[in-house]
Design an enzyme around this catalytic site. Structure first.
Site: not given
Ligand code: AMP
Ligand code: MG
Length: 495
Positions: A181, A123, A250, A111, A260, A174
């Site tokens: 999900r 990014d 998700d 990750k 997460d 991870r």
């Molecule tokens: P999360 O907050 O980890 O549950 O992420 C929610 C969504 O945002 C998922 O599809 C992640 O892959 C995407 N995401 C979170 N941070 C980034 C990042 N820095 N670059 C690209 N996608 C991101």
């Molecule tokens: Mg997530």
């Protein structure tokens, strides 16, 4: 030198719609922070002879391990109640899956490895702070006996990521029973791709609920099994004062593992409306809301599976609803069993739920520390007075009720303890941890790492929270709640 990982990669047998092949984007200067050797051994990874530089190369994504699938998975999800039809692994790569020494399939996911076809505007990177938080919290949860994803490794990247300010970057590896999900199913249901959906149901059952392989109605049986697993999980969270913080669909697994670790945190002073996440302004994911949100999320899973449950989806609504309606009762049942054990009760009585709620109300009024209160009650069960044990005077009337209830319990007999008092205490101490990853301690680790590239505090805290019952060492400073000046009341997502 490479690190041999015995990939099986059942992920590649899923329909191609499930993922996109992608390679990690190399980083400037990988540095190993932590490698979880016992977990590696459990996964059948032989790390003998692998030096820190080799491990840093592998777990930064700079050296892609031999046999890796290296894919980003597609998924959708309801975030704070609103549906996003396309999320997916935007900053993570599923390197592949293995079969562990227990014969279970496990996913290995890096990750923070750079952009993927699902990155949207992001990014694809992760900041070091959230990487350390995920490592500490997930390993602590495992030690506390909560189903969870694990952390296999963490590295620094030698690069900065731009958030509100420039922060050092990190990558965490991870390990999950799977990355299926609720949002994975929603992605294909929204596209009316029932072929993939069917394949995912089969995959979820084979991996997590093999007893259901012959079920007449696989989708309905899966919903029922997931409802039960997740109800047990949320009850465990409640029993530890854990607040997940982003229970979006998700971020809820079919396996029933906690996944997460973003703005999650353990509460100190008990208050049912506690929220830490800075973005959860409405308190949607507050401590006491978690069972209700679970039911809401399972309703989204039911919707996604409806078309597979019956020729005419209308016919599936009633049986799916019947399962959803059992969720509150299931959570309550697991919750009560958990709290009975926390209070040293080995039998069941009618009024037990009221007894537990009475305690929680008194704790709320007294602003009692959630974790320590149960340790103090264990000391009272062992013969100490409530004052000696350090309990708030406000709890006195409740303690009298509890002691009356304990008097109706049969004597507890443990082979190792000499009297009933000590036996009851032993039972209670075994289910009520002394150490949780307290927010201010986690923050202290992140500060030292971010500001001074110093991981001493991280390693020390990791050692403490992965032995949450061990009061033999002189680390009681880690058990106490934050002083007012140390309190961390807001946490942030990993992004
Ligand atoms: P999360 O907050 O980890 O549950 O992420 C929610 C969504 O945002 C998922 O599809 C992640 O892959 C995407 N995401 C979170 N941070 C980034 C990042 N820095 N670059 C690209 N996608 C991101
Ligand atoms: Mg997530």
């Amino acid at each position: 030198m490479n690190l041999p990982i015995p990939f099986v990669n059942r992920c590649l047998a899923l329909p191609a719609t499930c993922h996109a092949r992608v390679l990690p984007t190399p980083v400037a200067a990988p540095g190993l922070i932590a490698f979880n050797a016992p977990l590696a051994a459990e996964l059948g990874i032989s790390a003998e002879g692998a030096n820190p530089a080799t491990l840093a190369g592998i777990f930064s994504g700079n050296a892609v391990p031999e046999g890796a699938a290296s894919v980003a998975l597609a998924y959708a999800g309801h975030q704070f109640g609103g549906f996003s039809p396309q999320l997916g692994d935007g900053r993570a790569i599923l390197m592949g899956d293995v079969v562990d020494v227990h014969g279970r399939a496990r996913d290995l996911q890096w990750k923070g490895t750079g952009r993927t076809p699902f990155s949207r505007g992001g990014d694809g990177r992760a900041a070091l702070g959230p990487v350390l938080r995920e490592y500490l919290l997930s390993e602590a949860m495992h030690a506390l006996g909560v189903p969870t994803t694990r952390a296999l490794a963490a590295v620094t990247t030698g690069e900065q990521v731009l958030r509100d300010s420039a922060l050092p970057g990190g990558i965490v590896t991870r390990v999950a029973a799977s990355h299926l999900r609720i949002g994975t199913f929603q992605y294909f249901a929204a596209r009316r791709d029932f072929t993939t959906l069917q394949a995912l149901v089969k995959e979820a059952i084979e991996r997590h609920y093999p007893a259901l392989v012959q079920a007449d109605n696989a989708a309905l049986a899966l919903l029922d099994a997931v409802a039960d697993k997740q109800a047990a999980l949320v009850a465990k969270w409640l029993g530890l004062g854990f607040i997940h913080g982003v229970m979006n669909t998700d971020n809820m697994t079919l396996s029933g593992e906690t996944i997460d670790y973003g703005p999650c945190a353990f509460m100190e002073a008990f208050a049912p409306d506690t929220v830490f996440s800075a973005i959860d302004t409405q308190g949607r994911y507050a401590y006491a809301e978690q069972p209700r949100i679970l039911q809401w999320n399972l309703a989204r899973l039911a919707e996604a599976l409806l078309a597979l449950m019956a020729e005419d989806p209308e016919q599936a609504i009633a049986p799916a609803m019947a399962i959803l309606e059992t969720v509150p009762e299931r959570v309550s049942r697991y919750w009560l069993a958990g709290f009975r054990a926390k209070l040293g009760l080995t039998t069941a009585e009618e009024g037990d739920a009221e007894l537990v709620n009475g305690l929680l109300q008194a704790m709320h009024a007294a602003e009692a520390d959630f974790t320590l209160t149960f340790r103090q009650l264990a000391a009272v069960a062992g013969g100490q007075t409530p004052e000696m044990a350090g309990l708030h005077p406000h709890l006195a009337p409740w303690i009298a009720q509890w002691q009356a209830r304990l008097a109706r319990e049969p004597a507890v007999m443990l082979a190792t303890a000499a009297n009933t008092f000590a036996d009851r205490t032993a039972l209670m101490l075994a289910v009520n941890p002394l150490f949780i990853p307290r927010n201010h301690r986690v923050e202290e680790c992140i500060r030292a790492a971010e500001d001074n590239n110093d991981f001493t505090a991280f390693h020390r805290l990791l050692e403490v929270v992965t032995k949450p019952w061990d009061d033999s060492v002189d680390i009681l400073a880690y058990a106490r709640p934050a002083l007012p000046a140390e309190r961390v009341l807001r946490t942030f997502c990993g992004t």
